[in-house]
Design a protein around this motif. Structure first.
Motif, PDB file in Angstrom:
ATOM      1  N   ALA A  83       0.810  -1.301  -0.049  1.00  0.00           N
ATOM      2  CA  ALA A  83      -0.188  -0.077  -0.026  1.00  0.00           C
ATOM      3  C   ALA A  83       0.806   1.345   0.005  1.00  0.00           C
ATOM      4  CB  ALA A  83      -0.992   0.012   1.255  1.00  0.00           C
ATOM      5  N   ILE A  84       1.962   1.340   0.892  1.00  0.00           N
ATOM      6  CA  ILE A  84       3.023   2.476   0.968  1.00  0.00           C
ATOM      7  C   ILE A  84       3.533   2.606  -0.428  1.00  0.00           C
ATOM      8  CG2 ILE A  84       4.999   3.363   2.045  1.00  0.00           C
ATOM      9  CD1 ILE A  84       3.951   2.324   4.676  1.00  0.00           C
ATOM     10  N   GLU A  85       4.170   1.444  -0.896  1.00  0.00           N
ATOM     11  CA  GLU A  85       4.628   1.728  -2.405  1.00  0.00           C
ATOM     12  C   GLU A  85       3.918   2.124  -3.372  1.00  0.00           C
ATOM     13  OE1 GLU A  85       6.390  -2.397  -3.050  1.00  0.00           O
ATOM     14  OE2 GLU A  85       7.998  -1.903  -1.890  1.00  0.00           O
ATOM     15  N   TYR A  86       2.649   1.680  -3.261  1.00  0.00           N
ATOM     16  CA  TYR A  86       1.586   2.238  -4.490  1.00  0.00           C
ATOM     17  C   TYR A  86       1.408   3.587  -4.164  1.00  0.00           C
ATOM     18  CZ  TYR A  86      -2.644   2.669  -6.989  1.00  0.00           C
ATOM     19  OH  TYR A  86      -3.541   3.050  -7.849  1.00  0.00           O
ATOM     20  N   GLU A  87       1.043   3.921  -3.085  1.00  0.00           N
ATOM     21  CA  GLU A  87       0.797   5.358  -2.833  1.00  0.00           C
ATOM     22  C   GLU A  87       2.046   6.254  -3.165  1.00  0.00           C
ATOM     23  OE1 GLU A  87      -1.675   8.028  -1.547  1.00  0.00           O
ATOM     24  OE2 GLU A  87      -2.403   6.020  -2.461  1.00  0.00           O
ATOM     25  N   ILE A  88       3.197   5.845  -2.670  1.00  0.00           N
ATOM     26  CA  ILE A  88       4.356   6.786  -3.069  1.00  0.00           C
ATOM     27  C   ILE A  88       4.424   7.109  -4.692  1.00  0.00           C
ATOM     28  CG2 ILE A  88       6.954   6.940  -3.068  1.00  0.00           C
ATOM     29  CD1 ILE A  88       7.181   5.317  -0.534  1.00  0.00           C
ATOM     30  N   LYS A  89       4.326   5.913  -5.309  1.00  0.00           N
ATOM     31  CA  LYS A  89       4.163   5.943  -6.910  1.00  0.00           C
ATOM     32  C   LYS A  89       3.135   6.867  -7.295  1.00  0.00           C
ATOM     33  CE  LYS A  89       6.082   1.593  -8.356  1.00  0.00           C
ATOM     34  NZ  LYS A  89       5.934   0.240  -8.204  1.00  0.00           N
ATOM     35  N   ARG A  90       2.054   6.735  -6.721  1.00  0.00           N
ATOM     36  CA  ARG A  90       0.699   7.664  -7.288  1.00  0.00           C
ATOM     37  C   ARG A  90       0.878   9.061  -7.065  1.00  0.00           C
ATOM     38  NH1 ARG A  90      -3.925   9.767  -5.440  1.00  0.00           N
ATOM     39  NH2 ARG A  90      -3.299   9.541  -3.310  1.00  0.00           N
ATOM     40  N   GLN A  91       1.363   9.346  -5.819  1.00  0.00           N
ATOM     41  CA  GLN A  91       1.709  10.732  -5.349  1.00  0.00           C
ATOM     42  C   GLN A  91       2.618  11.299  -6.159  1.00  0.00           C
ATOM     43  OE1 GLN A  91       1.532  11.583  -1.120  1.00  0.00           O
ATOM     44  NE2 GLN A  91       0.123  10.162  -0.833  1.00  0.00           N
ATOM     45  N   SER A  92       3.891  10.457  -6.570  1.00  0.00           N
ATOM     46  CA  SER A  92       5.017  10.987  -7.221  1.00  0.00           C
ATOM     47  C   SER A  92       4.495  11.505  -8.590  1.00  0.00           C
ATOM     48  CB  SER A  92       6.099  10.108  -7.197  1.00  0.00           C
ATOM     49  OG  SER A  92       6.485   9.832  -6.008  1.00  0.00           O
ATOM     50  N   LYS A  93       3.867  10.436  -9.124  1.00  0.00           N
ATOM     51  CA  LYS A  93       3.397  10.650 -10.667  1.00  0.00           C
ATOM     52  C   LYS A  93       2.632  11.916 -10.687  1.00  0.00           C
ATOM     53  CE  LYS A  93       1.437   8.318 -14.509  1.00  0.00           C
ATOM     54  NZ  LYS A  93       0.804   9.448 -15.027  1.00  0.00           N
ATOM     55  N   ILE A  94       1.575  12.360  -9.561  1.00  0.00           N
ATOM     56  CA  ILE A  94       0.791  13.335  -9.884  1.00  0.00           C
ATOM     57  C   ILE A  94       1.647  14.715  -9.601  1.00  0.00           C
ATOM     58  CG2 ILE A  94      -1.021  14.739  -8.422  1.00  0.00           C
ATOM     59  CD1 ILE A  94      -2.275  12.078  -7.619  1.00  0.00           C
ATOM     60  N   LEU A  95       2.567  14.594  -8.840  1.00  0.00           N
ATOM     61  CA  LEU A  95       3.711  15.793  -8.744  1.00  0.00           C
ATOM     62  C   LEU A  95       4.340  16.083 -10.139  1.00  0.00           C
ATOM     63  CD1 LEU A  95       4.671  15.537  -4.895  1.00  0.00           C
ATOM     64  CD2 LEU A  95       3.021  17.121  -6.073  1.00  0.00           C
ATOM     65  N   ALA A  96       5.016  14.881 -10.388  1.00  0.00           N
ATOM     66  CA  ALA A  96       5.897  14.888 -11.746  1.00  0.00           C
ATOM     67  C   ALA A  96       4.912  15.387 -13.179  1.00  0.00           C
ATOM     68  CB  ALA A  96       6.307  13.601 -11.868  1.00  0.00           C
ATOM     69  N   ASP A  97       3.790  15.179 -12.974  1.00  0.00           N
ATOM     70  CA  ASP A  97       2.933  15.685 -13.997  1.00  0.00           C
ATOM     71  C   ASP A  97       2.135  17.005 -13.757  1.00  0.00           C
ATOM     72  OD1 ASP A  97       3.140  13.452 -15.124  1.00  0.00           O
ATOM     73  OD2 ASP A  97       1.184  12.475 -14.786  1.00  0.00           O
ATOM     74  N   GLY A  98       3.005  17.657 -12.714  1.00  0.00           N
ATOM     75  CA  GLY A  98       2.533  18.901 -12.352  1.00  0.00           C
ATOM     76  C   GLY A  98       1.161  19.321 -11.619  1.00  0.00           C
ATOM     77  N   GLY A  99       0.611  18.123 -11.063  1.00  0.00           N
ATOM     78  CA  GLY A  99      -0.710  18.133 -10.411  1.00  0.00           C
ATOM     79  C   GLY A  99      -0.664  18.565  -8.883  1.00  0.00           C
ATOM     80  N   GLU A 100      -1.715  18.416  -8.199  1.00  0.00           N
ATOM     81  CA  GLU A 100      -1.700  18.665  -6.815  1.00  0.00           C
ATOM     82  C   GLU A 100      -2.292  17.430  -5.870  1.00  0.00           C
ATOM     83  OE1 GLU A 100      -3.681  22.039  -4.989  1.00  0.00           O
ATOM     84  OE2 GLU A 100      -2.349  23.071  -6.218  1.00  0.00           O
ATOM     85  N   VAL A 101      -1.715  16.744  -5.207  1.00  0.00           N
ATOM     86  CA  VAL A 101      -2.013  15.867  -4.278  1.00  0.00           C
ATOM     87  C   VAL A 101      -2.911  16.254  -3.462  1.00  0.00           C
ATOM     88  CG1 VAL A 101      -1.626  13.943  -2.682  1.00  0.00           C
ATOM     89  CG2 VAL A 101       0.023  14.472  -4.769  1.00  0.00           C
ATOM     90  N   SER A 102      -4.220  15.675  -3.227  1.00  0.00           N
ATOM     91  CA  SER A 102      -5.228  16.294  -2.063  1.00  0.00           C
ATOM     92  C   SER A 102      -5.273  15.351  -1.039  1.00  0.00           C
ATOM     93  CB  SER A 102      -6.740  16.207  -3.191  1.00  0.00           C
ATOM     94  OG  SER A 102      -6.961  15.017  -3.568  1.00  0.00           O
ATOM     95  N   GLN A 103      -5.599  16.191  -0.033  1.00  0.00           N
ATOM     96  CA  GLN A 103      -5.742  15.486   1.366  1.00  0.00           C
ATOM     97  C   GLN A 103      -7.073  14.612   1.371  1.00  0.00           C
ATOM     98  OE1 GLN A 103      -4.951  17.686   4.707  1.00  0.00           O
ATOM     99  NE2 GLN A 103      -5.296  16.052   6.152  1.00  0.00           N
ATOM    100  N   GLU A 104      -6.741  13.130   1.662  1.00  0.00           N
ATOM    101  CA  GLU A 104      -7.938  12.468   1.871  1.00  0.00           C
ATOM    102  C   GLU A 104      -7.628  11.162   2.388  1.00  0.00           C
ATOM    103  OE1 GLU A 104      -9.002  10.894  -2.199  1.00  0.00           O
ATOM    104  OE2 GLU A 104      -6.970  10.455  -2.753  1.00  0.00           O
ATOM    105  N   THR A 105      -8.687  10.466   2.530  1.00  0.00           N
ATOM    106  CA  THR A 105      -8.376   8.932   3.297  1.00  0.00           C
ATOM    107  C   THR A 105      -8.681   8.020   2.043  1.00  0.00           C
ATOM    108  OG1 THR A 105      -9.649   9.865   5.266  1.00  0.00           O
ATOM    109  CG2 THR A 105      -9.662   7.370   5.036  1.00  0.00           C
TER     110      THR A 105
END
Ligand SMILES: [Zn+2]
Length: 487
Positions: A234-256
């Motif tokens: 789950a942590i590996e997945y989340e790190i990849k997901r958030q890094s990709k959003i930031l790399a694409d210039g997006g914003e990670v939103s706070q959520e559960t």
């Protein structure tokens, strides 16, 4: 310039404290094999007018776990009502200490990804009650698509400790090392059995990612991990997901987010955080813990695994690996220490417990405390190896028989291991183990390539050496012949 991403991770661990009854009522905590809703009462069902009474042993176990994690104990704390409405919580609020906990400011040491020692700070350990369990009518047990849901309140009111780390964890591997170490220490303390398969340990992870250009994504809280592997994935997945959003210039939103183990993804839980409302629980007085009680609890805490392993290495000359294996659980450590106290050589005893004893225990899925061979008997057997009365191979055969309940003398008779000599039975055991250790030689003999009998002579030599001159060469040769026919 390519961007790099640094994960910042905090872990929340829920453990079920080991007590006979629930946290605020007299219902029993062991309902294995019992039907749903058979361990309930007005208090844990949250019926109007029922009053919670704090179970003293929950406080005791919570302190024990806190002290095992290097926390200090707060003399006065309170309970709150955390309001939310969901069918698993019939009274509409959960009783929790939240951020006024019984234990705070602890730490654990792990290795970072470069292998260096690193401290993970623990913000707090607080006490709270567990909620009921929902069963949905779908085949995978998930809510989606279910036409009917059932609630089992046996779990409602089980005593939990929530252990909240500071965001000091930097990778999925570090997270797993942290929870492994935490689990081992808590189990040592006796505060919980932390049995993952029985759901006694569950994890949430707060994950955010810092980008090298200065941007810092908001954190997501990932829920629903109940194994080390799930936490890691789950942590590996989340790190990849958030890094990709930031790399694409997006914003990670706070959520559960919810970890879906079958699909290996996290999904956003479209739930508004409306429930985090706290009021002081008016039905429970402040929890006051005397310094005397804290001292008493501290005195009950056994020597912890890391300290114990260091002592085995320093004082007994054990290897790092042996020391780590022997200290993994406290019952094995105690079995080993009792064997040494009964006079066994520590290195030999360590080696035997690590191999022969643990192999049997793991194979039979039993506790080392249930072994018929007690530490004193093992020490007696090893003393005979030490003095040369039995060879190691003979002793292994004797040990096998002792595991069936035979005394050392009877086991020696049964295996035919003559002390200071080799009986026919023991010789065969010895020959078989040597053949098993040299499969290539056996293959050559069997395929007829050993025309000059050199390989047989080689095996004979090994046997004579292991039998310490107590076997006759012709007996060894015929034993080899007999054993080869059996192959
Ligand atoms: Zn109850």
């Amino acid at each position: 310039m390519s961007l790099t991403f640094t994960p910042v991770i905090g872990i929340e661990v829920h453990i079920q404290l080991k007590t006979k009854s629930k946290v605020f009522c007299k219902c029993g905590t062991d309902y294995t094999n019992d039907p749903p809703n058979s361990h309930v009462c007005p208090v844990c069902m949250g019926l109007p007018g029922s009053l919670p009474v704090l179970n003293r042993s929950v406080v005791q176990q919570g302190m024990l776990a806190g002290l095992a994690l290097n926390c200090h104990i707060l003399p006065t704390t309170f309970f709150f009502r955390k309001s939310y409405y969901y069918p698993d919580l019939p009274k509409g609020f959960q009783i929790t200490q939240s951020d006024l906990p019984i234990a705070a400011e602890g730490w654990l040491e792990i290795h970072d990804d470069a292998g260096k020692l690193k401290k993970i700070r623990i913000n707090r350990l607080h006490l709270e009650e567990d909620v009921g369990k929902l069963h949905h009518s779908t085949t995978d047990g998930r809510l989606e698509g279910a036409s009917t849901s059932f609630v089992d309140y046996n779990r409602s009111g089980l005593p939990l400790a929530e252990i909240v780390s500071e965001p000091d964890v930097s990778s999925a591997r570090e997270a797993v090392e942290y929870v492994t170490s935490l689990r081992r220490r808590v189990r040592y303390s006796g505060a919980s059995d932390v049995d993952l398969e029985k759901g006694m340990m569950r994890f949430d992870a707060n994950v955010s990612v810092k980008c090298s250009d200065g941007r810092w994504g908001k954190r997501s809280e990932v829920k629903n991990m109940n194994s080390f592997r799930a936490l890691e994935r789950a942590i590996e997945y989340e790190i990849k997901r958030q890094s990709k959003i930031l790399a694409d210039g997006g914003e990670v939103s706070q959520e559960t987010r919810h970890w879906n183990d079958a699909k290996g993804v996290t999904t956003g839980m479209r739930v508004k955080e409306f429930y985090r409302k706290f009021i002081v629980e008016p039905d429970l007085p402040p929890l006051v813990v005397s310094s005397h009680w804290v001292d008493e609890t501290r005195a009950r805490l056994p020597e912890m695994p890391i300290e114990r392993a260091a002592r085995y290495e320093k004082d007994m000359g054990l290897s790092e690996t042996d020391a780590a294996v022997l200290t993994d659980s406290i019952d094995v450590a105690r079995y080993f220490e009792d064997t040494v106290k009964s006079g066994a050589n520590p290195q030999r005893a360590g080696n035997w417990v690590r191999t022969e004893v643990l192999r049997f225990v793991n194979e039979k899925q039993i506790s080392v405390d249930d072994l018929t061979v007690k530490p004193a008997s093992l020490a007696e057997l090893l003393a005979r190896v030490e003095s040369g009365k039995l060879s190691t191979t003979q002793a292994k055969g004797v040990f096998e028989e002792m595991l069936t309940g035979l005394s050392i003398e009877d086991a020696i008779k049964k295996t035919g291991a003559v002390e200071g000599g080799v009986g026919a039975g023991a010789l065969l055991v010895l020959v078989k183990s040597i053949l098993a250790a040299n499969p290539d030689v056996v293959e050559e003999i069997k395929s007829g390539k050993d025309t000059k009998g050199k390989k047989v002579k080689f095996l004979q030599g090994l046997i004579m050496r292991e039998a310490k001159g107590q076997a006759k060469p012709d007996e060894a040769a015929s034993a080899i012949e007999a054993a080869l026919k059996d192959e």
